[in-house]
Scaffold this active site. Sequence first.
Site, PDB file in Angstrom:
ATOM      1  N   CYS A  69       0.839  -1.205   0.000  1.00 43.73           N
ATOM      2  CA  CYS A  69       0.000   0.000   0.000  1.00 43.73           C
ATOM      3  C   CYS A  69       0.869   1.249   0.000  1.00 43.73           C
ATOM      4  O   CYS A  69       1.601   1.508   0.951  1.00 43.73           O
ATOM      5  CB  CYS A  69      -0.919  -0.077   1.233  1.00 43.73           C
ATOM      6  SG  CYS A  69      -1.516   1.483   1.880  1.00 43.73           S
ATOM      7  N   CYS A  72       0.378   3.793   2.757  1.00 47.38           N
ATOM      8  CA  CYS A  72       0.890   3.265   4.035  1.00 47.38           C
ATOM      9  C   CYS A  72       2.384   3.512   4.135  1.00 47.38           C
ATOM     10  O   CYS A  72       2.895   3.894   5.193  1.00 47.38           O
ATOM     11  CB  CYS A  72       0.647   1.760   4.139  1.00 47.38           C
ATOM     12  SG  CYS A  72      -1.081   1.293   4.124  1.00 47.38           S
TER      13      CYS A  72
END
Length: 144
Positions: A69, A72
């Site tokens: 991600c 993230c």
Amino acid sequence: MADSLHIVCPHCEAVNRVPVLKLAAGGNCGVCRQPLFTGQPLDLDFKNFEKHIGRSDIPVLVDFWAAWCGPCKMMAPVFARAAGELQPRVRLAKVDTEQESGLAAQHNIRSIPTLVLFKEGKEAARIAGAMDLQNLLAWTRQNL
Ligand SMILES: [Zn+2]
């Protein structure tokens, strides 16, 4: 507020009783002698999650993330800096939702990154999406 707080050691998971007045200094674990706060987020998995969430008298802010991600990854250094700012008032921790899909499902994580603030073992607040340091600190302090 209580005179002392239960703090779960990030190294050996021993539950330490720390006088509130000494909390700011951090201190070391009575069992393994390592620092109770490292200035870094702690990695949680299905083995130590319940103990840290359930036995900690300080709020625990958990970043549910995954390696694939992008947002993230962008937020990881921000979260690490936030740990330096917020500990020992708050414990910061991370859950890798790919490794720990059971925890992600249990906490109904629908998108990542999602931050969940736990107080006394229960979810107190959550927010999804990457944040910068200022917003992260403001959101956390607002929900303490
Ligand atoms: Zn320890």
